[in-house]
Design an enzyme around this catalytic site. Sequence first.
Site, PDB file in Angstrom:
ATOM      1  CG  ASP A  70      -0.340  -0.319   2.482  1.00 27.46           C
ATOM      2  OD1 ASP A  70      -0.922  -1.087   3.250  1.00 27.46           O
ATOM      3  OD2 ASP A  70       0.772   0.201   2.733  1.00 27.46           O
ATOM      4  CG  ASP A  72       0.627   4.949   3.805  1.00 26.63           C
ATOM      5  OD1 ASP A  72      -0.557   4.725   3.474  1.00 26.63           O
ATOM      6  OD2 ASP A  72       1.264   4.227   4.590  1.00 26.63           O
ATOM      7  CG  ASP A 149       7.626   3.519  13.300  1.00 23.83           C
ATOM      8  OD1 ASP A 149       7.994   3.961  12.195  1.00 23.83           O
ATOM      9  OD2 ASP A 149       6.870   2.534  13.411  1.00 23.83           O
TER      10      ASP A 149
HETATM   11  P1  ATP Z   1       3.613  -2.010   6.471  1.00 26.04           P
HETATM   12  O1  ATP Z   1       2.603  -1.268   5.622  1.00 26.04           O
HETATM   13  O2  ATP Z   1       4.540  -2.896   5.762  1.00 26.04           O
HETATM   14  O3  ATP Z   1       3.005  -2.609   7.665  1.00 26.04           O
HETATM   15  P2  ATP Z   1       4.445   0.629   7.219  1.00 26.04           P
HETATM   16  O4  ATP Z   1       5.786   1.130   7.672  1.00 26.04           O
HETATM   17  O5  ATP Z   1       3.880   1.248   5.981  1.00 26.04           O
HETATM   18  O6  ATP Z   1       4.614  -0.917   7.078  1.00 26.04           O
HETATM   19  P3  ATP Z   1       2.049   1.507   8.474  1.00 26.04           P
HETATM   20  O7  ATP Z   1       1.403   0.957   9.700  1.00 26.04           O
HETATM   21  O8  ATP Z   1       1.358   1.398   7.169  1.00 26.04           O
HETATM   22  O9  ATP Z   1       3.461   0.796   8.409  1.00 26.04           O
HETATM   23  O10 ATP Z   1       2.389   3.028   8.785  1.00 26.04           O
HETATM   24  C1  ATP Z   1       2.844   3.945   7.796  1.00 26.04           C
HETATM   25  C2  ATP Z   1       3.908   4.857   8.379  1.00 26.04           C
HETATM   26  O11 ATP Z   1       3.386   5.601   9.475  1.00 26.04           O
HETATM   27  C3  ATP Z   1       5.118   4.131   8.958  1.00 26.04           C
HETATM   28  O12 ATP Z   1       6.076   3.824   7.981  1.00 26.04           O
HETATM   29  C4  ATP Z   1       5.622   5.123   9.974  1.00 26.04           C
HETATM   30  O13 ATP Z   1       6.374   6.131   9.353  1.00 26.04           O
HETATM   31  C5  ATP Z   1       4.352   5.732  10.515  1.00 26.04           C
HETATM   32  N1  ATP Z   1       3.860   4.996  11.702  1.00 26.04           N
HETATM   33  C6  ATP Z   1       2.942   4.016  11.745  1.00 26.04           C
HETATM   34  N2  ATP Z   1       2.728   3.590  12.997  1.00 26.04           N
HETATM   35  C7  ATP Z   1       3.512   4.328  13.786  1.00 26.04           C
HETATM   36  C8  ATP Z   1       3.743   4.403  15.197  1.00 26.04           C
HETATM   37  N3  ATP Z   1       3.115   3.584  16.047  1.00 26.04           N
HETATM   38  N4  ATP Z   1       4.632   5.327  15.641  1.00 26.04           N
HETATM   39  C9  ATP Z   1       5.257   6.161  14.789  1.00 26.04           C
HETATM   40  N5  ATP Z   1       5.092   6.139  13.474  1.00 26.04           N
HETATM   41  C10 ATP Z   1       4.230   5.257  12.958  1.00 26.04           C
HETATM   42 MG    MG Z   2       1.943   0.827   5.099  1.00 27.08          MG
END
Ligand code: ATP
Ligand code: MG
Length: 442
Positions: A70, A72, A149
Amino acid sequence: MLRTDKPLKEHGKPDSAEPRIIPRAAHTVSRKAISDSALKVLYRLDKAGYQAFLVGGCVRDALLDLHPKDFDVATDATPDEVRALFSNCRLIGRRFRLAHVRFGREIIEVATFRAAANHEDDDVAHDDEGRILRDNVYGTIEEDVWRRDFTCNALYYNIADYSIWDYVGGAGDIDRRKLVLIGDADQRVREDPVRMLRAVRFAAKLGFTMDEPVDAAIRENASLLTNVPAARLFDEFLKLFQGGQAEATFDLLREYGLFEQLFPATEQEFLIDEDFRNFIRAALQNTDRRVADGKSVTPMFLLGVFLWAPVCRIAAMRREEEKMTDSQSLALAAYEVAADQQRRVSIPKRFTVPMREMMALQPRFYATQGRRAMNLLEHRRFRAAYDFMMLLAEIGRVDPDIAAFWTEVQSMSSDQRMQRFQVQAKARKRRRRRKRKSASSG
Ligand code: ATP
Ligand code: MG
């Protein structure tokens, strides 16, 4: 991959508001790796004069040659400004509004830059309301970066010139395959303990090693997971165990003392029953194989696996207290154990109900004669219950002859089945039943 020709500044520290800008020629993120829908959103924002970046997991995964699932988008446009640009746009979230731009089944999430949480009063970081309020402030990209994070999750891909903006040394950390928390690791973990689970998930998925302060912060703060609402942990549970790296994730969770926070009753059983851990391992391997083959997985199956030993223990107690069949006691125990589990990880009813059915069917595999036994094949939970039973057979908890029997009968014709289950043809049976009835009433 990246060519890191410039010397790296000290990473993970807010030491500079100037990003290192990695030009298109020096990184491998190609537009081919980005979905058309995401590109459309980015280009339209850019054309309208806003900043438009891809951010987070998609940039990280694209750099690692994994296929991002996905996309963002981060922008300086406010949610209302985003909505004005896209007719296929909906604003979601009450406290912090996000724009969802829909293209068929694909949704592109567009977030306005946000300022980081204020670290001054971290003692109240677990006050949910306070935390969200502090988070609910629009900001600039320079501010947005610090609330993320891990450094590998804080890279911004700029649609204006296809460069990547790196404020925190994330590109170098990806090269080194290091999972580094932005800022003070202990503080970041305390302010949102879910980051510990995210750390484990990314380490397992990406094959990264934990940066030393991250490692220490998790060991120190594992017990803080109890403060996280159980509802939020269900989503994390799904991501942890359905991402294709369930076995590696399980090992890391246990190593860090996080598994016992999520599934305390399960962890208890490990102390008593070595086989149970092997049962879980077999199930996790099975899940990873299914994910790799693109097959569906259901959380109720793994939940059943995790809770099986505690359920069996309670079921035996209940059978002693009251006269109950094996199936009844399992269904009752499954209800009790699931209710207890809800306090840690809330599990929607649509998963606990089938889980209980799957467990309660287990004793029925021992009956291999008669119509009731044969009808098990038609039960709506047969498939899951059968898979569950086969896993139990794998660790020697179900007789191999029983397992072989149920495997065999599935591929039989209905005539063959009737023979195998020693079931009489329907017409004759009905006559016999009638006879028996009149005999007993007479
Ligand atoms: P995936 O989609 O593979 O699970 P992701 O890194 O895209 O990994 P998401 O949960 O989609 O994870 O979150 C998108 C972005 O938002 C992350 O890459 C991070 O930058 C930020 N993020 C998400 N959750 C947190 C959190 N608990 N604390 C800080 N930043 C966060
Ligand atoms: Mg993601």
